[in-house]
Design a protein around this motif. Structure first.
Motif, short mmCIF file in Angstrom:
data_model
loop_
_atom_site.label_atom_id
_atom_site.label_comp_id
_atom_site.label_asym_id
_atom_site.label_seq_id
_atom_site.Cartn_x
_atom_site.Cartn_y
_atom_site.Cartn_z
N SER A 1 0.83 -1.21 0.00
CA SER A 1 0.00 0.00 0.00
C SER A 1 0.85 1.25 0.00
O SER A 1 0.99 1.94 1.01
N LEU A 2 1.46 1.54 -1.11
CA LEU A 2 2.28 2.74 -1.29
C LEU A 2 1.70 3.59 -2.40
O LEU A 2 1.10 3.07 -3.34
N PRO A 3 1.86 4.93 -2.31
CA PRO A 3 1.39 5.78 -3.41
C PRO A 3 2.07 5.37 -4.72
O PRO A 3 3.25 5.07 -4.76
N GLY A 4 1.30 5.35 -5.77
CA GLY A 4 1.87 4.97 -7.06
C GLY A 4 2.27 3.51 -7.13
O GLY A 4 3.09 3.13 -7.96
N ARG A 5 1.70 2.68 -6.26
CA ARG A 5 2.08 1.27 -6.21
C ARG A 5 1.94 0.59 -7.58
O ARG A 5 2.74 -0.26 -7.96
N HIS A 6 0.90 1.01 -8.33
CA HIS A 6 0.68 0.39 -9.64
C HIS A 6 1.78 0.73 -10.62
O HIS A 6 1.89 0.09 -11.67
N ALA B 1 -0.34 21.11 7.12
CA ALA B 1 0.06 19.71 7.24
C ALA B 1 -1.11 18.79 6.92
O ALA B 1 -0.96 17.80 6.19
N VAL B 2 -2.29 19.10 7.46
CA VAL B 2 -3.46 18.26 7.20
C VAL B 2 -3.83 18.31 5.72
O VAL B 2 -4.22 17.29 5.13
N ARG B 3 -3.73 19.47 5.10
CA ARG B 3 -4.02 19.57 3.66
C ARG B 3 -3.09 18.66 2.86
O ARG B 3 -3.54 17.95 1.95
N ARG B 4 -1.80 18.66 3.21
CA ARG B 4 -0.85 17.79 2.50
C ARG B 4 -1.13 16.32 2.77
O ARG B 4 -1.03 15.48 1.86
N ILE B 5 -1.44 16.00 4.01
CA ILE B 5 -1.76 14.60 4.35
C ILE B 5 -2.95 14.13 3.54
O ILE B 5 -2.98 13.01 3.01
N ALA B 6 -3.97 14.99 3.44
CA ALA B 6 -5.17 14.61 2.68
C ALA B 6 -4.84 14.35 1.22
O ALA B 6 -5.39 13.43 0.59
N SER B 7 -3.92 15.14 0.64
CA SER B 7 -3.58 14.95 -0.76
C SER B 7 -2.94 13.60 -1.00
O SER B 7 -3.26 12.92 -1.99
N VAL B 8 -2.03 13.17 -0.13
CA VAL B 8 -1.40 11.86 -0.34
C VAL B 8 -2.32 10.73 0.09
O VAL B 8 -2.20 9.60 -0.42
N ARG B 9 -3.25 11.02 1.01
CA ARG B 9 -4.24 9.99 1.35
C ARG B 9 -5.07 9.65 0.12
O ARG B 9 -5.35 8.48 -0.15
N HIS B 10 -5.44 10.65 -0.65
CA HIS B 10 -6.22 10.39 -1.85
C HIS B 10 -5.37 9.69 -2.92
O HIS B 10 -5.89 8.90 -3.71
N ASP B 11 -4.06 9.95 -2.93
CA ASP B 11 -3.18 9.23 -3.84
C ASP B 11 -3.17 7.74 -3.54
O ASP B 11 -3.09 6.90 -4.44
N LEU B 12 -3.22 7.41 -2.24
CA LEU B 12 -3.27 5.99 -1.87
C LEU B 12 -4.50 5.32 -2.46
O LEU B 12 -4.44 4.17 -2.91
N ASP B 13 -5.62 6.03 -2.47
CA ASP B 13 -6.84 5.47 -3.04
C ASP B 13 -6.69 5.25 -4.54
O ASP B 13 -7.11 4.23 -5.09
#
Length: 475
Positions: free
Chosen positions: A10-15, A449-461
């Motif tokens: 489960s990493l960003p860009g895993r595909h 910080a929360v804004r940035r966390i949210a952006s990468v959280r959506h990348d995980l999806d």
């Protein structure tokens, strides 16, 4: 190792990444947040491949990538060992950080900047210093005037305390380490909360203690019957608890359970170590119950505290409150560790404690504003996360929308946010559904910080739709 790695895919860009790169990134993540210590021999390539269900070629390539980044050193016939890469250092939170990370928003540390009163206090302490220059400067139990000030604080909270019951230490962690050195022989049973303070777990591991846990409910904190039942069942040599705004959950233990906990500890022969690091930081006028030591009639309670949270972490002043004979035994043990705390820092602490009412009130008001900013940002950017708004302390314990804490922490590093994932606060890689979020930084930094966390959280999806998005119970 496989248990610690967990959902390593489960990493960003895993595909877009090959398996070996994802595996190397997961191992680097374990090293970064200290769940995998330095100098540890990793499993053989074939053994790890079998445990993870991947090819040996994948593990071989991952180990090679780790060697190239300086995270691993290998020697033919001896194995592969974890190392600190060049250009990195060990941070105060136990995390590995680059030397040039000044632009990083660091949510891995739950401590605030120094108050404005620190510099005047340091100047006044320097004026006091000549009184002590005629001696060797070693005071294993601490300067008497600081011990008196700390004892007065306990007495004001309802626990009559003499200076002889106070040992000054170089921070709360030092206080805990001394108590463990004295009270926990190798192999002794110890009970801790789960989640709990990571450095306490590290100190217990260093003592080779057998650790058992009492799980806290994310919303309500301690289950009294389960906690007392765990004490009676395991009969541990020592139990470590954080009753005031618990680290990391932020919960506050009510008075009735404190009294029952002391009685149960007496009946099981358990020494009760109470960490009061956050006791000075109730917010919104929250009343704090009496100290656990109020209910102690048999010298079973050892209280530890310090000035890192309400004042400044750079002022390495902590203390132990215990019976006078135990304080003397701790002082005798302490001589073989670090002799004594610095005289000048103790004098600074004396002056700060004289102005404690003003300093602590300002700190509470500051933290209330920052907590509200963090809560608002989470509501705006990550509304699916659940949490209980803390009534004190400096942190919020968030339940995420999936067991992605470690993967999210690794991804956040790429956008300039350092996080302490949930598994750092437990044993064996559990608590992947949780994240500790301190609110010690300025409000604007927390929102960003929360804004940035949210952006990468959506990348995980977008990287991969996980099959584990349904709620799970973590114990």
């Amino acid at each position: 190792m496989a248990r610690l790695l967990g959902q390593w895919h489960s990493l960003p860009g895993r595909h877009r990444s090959p398996d070996y790169a994802a595996l190397a990134g997961a191992i680097r993540g374990l090293l970064t947040d200290s769940r995998l210590p330095l100098g540890v021999r990793l499993p053989a390539e074939r053994e790890l491949a079998e445990s993870l269900g991947v090819s040996r070629t994948t593990v071989t390539a991952a180990y090679r990538a780790l060697r190239e980044t300086g995270h691993l050193t290998s020697r033919r016939g001896a194995g592969s060992w974890t190392t600190l890469p060049n250009g990195h250092r060990v941070a105060s939170s136990g995390l590995w950080t680059p030397d040039d990370d000044m632009d990083m928003i660091d949510l891995g540390v739950a401590a605030s900047a120094a108050p404005v009163e620190l510099v005047p206090a340091a100047r006044a302490a320097a004026d006091d210093l000549p009184r002590f220059l005629g001696s060797a400067g070693y005071h294993p139990t601490g300067l008497m005037e600081l011990r008196e000030a700390v004892a007065e604080g306990y007495t004001a909270r309802g626990v009559p305390t003499s200076p002889e019951q106070i040992l000054i230490t170089s921070g709360v962690q030092h206080a805990l380490d001394l108590v463990l050195r004295l009270s926990v022989p190798a192999g002794a049973s110890v009970l801790v909360e789960s989640p709990t303070y990571p450095n306490a777990l590290a100190a217990l591991a260093a003592r080779r203690a057998r650790i058992s846990t009492h799980g806290l409910d994310a919303g309500g904190g301690w289950d009294g019957e389960m906690l007392l039942g765990a004490l009676r069942q395991t009969r541990p040599r020592l139990a470590y608890v954080i009753p005031e705004f618990q680290n990391p959950s932020g919960h506050l233990m009510h008075a009735d359970l404190r009294e029952r906990l002391v009685a149960a500890a007496h009946s099981t022969g358990t020494e009760l170590v109470v960490d009061e690091s956050f006791v000075d930081l109730p917010l919104d006028g929250t009343p704090v119950p009496p100290p656990v030591a109020v209910f102690d009639r048999h010298s079973r309670v050892v209280s530890i505290g310090g000035m890192s949270k309400a004042y400044w972490g750079g002022l390495r002043i902590g203390w132990v409150r215990a019976s006078a004979p135990l304080v003397q035994r701790l002082a005798a043990l302490r001589v073989g560790v670090d002799m004594a705390s610095p005289v000048l820092e103790q004098l600074v602490a004396v002056h700060l404690l004289r102005d404690a009412e003003t300093i602590v009130a300002t700190r509470r008001a500051q933290l209330s504003i920052r907590r509200d900013a963090l809560v608002a940002a989470l509501g705006e950017f990550l509304p699916e996360w659940r949490f209980t708004v803390p009534t004190g302390g400096v942190m919020l314990w968030a339940e995420l929308d999936g067991p992605i804490s470690s993967a999210l922490a690794r991804a956040a590093e790429d956008v300039g946010v350092r996080l302490a994932p949930g598994p750092r606060f437990g044993l064996d890689g559990t608590l992947e559904r949780f994240m500790r979020l301190p609110f010690a930084l300025p409000a604007d930094d927390l929102t960003e910080a929360v804004r940035r966390i949210a952006s990468v959280r959506h990348d995980l999806d977008r990287a991969s739709r996980p099959a584990w998005r349904s709620p799970a119970v973590i114990t």
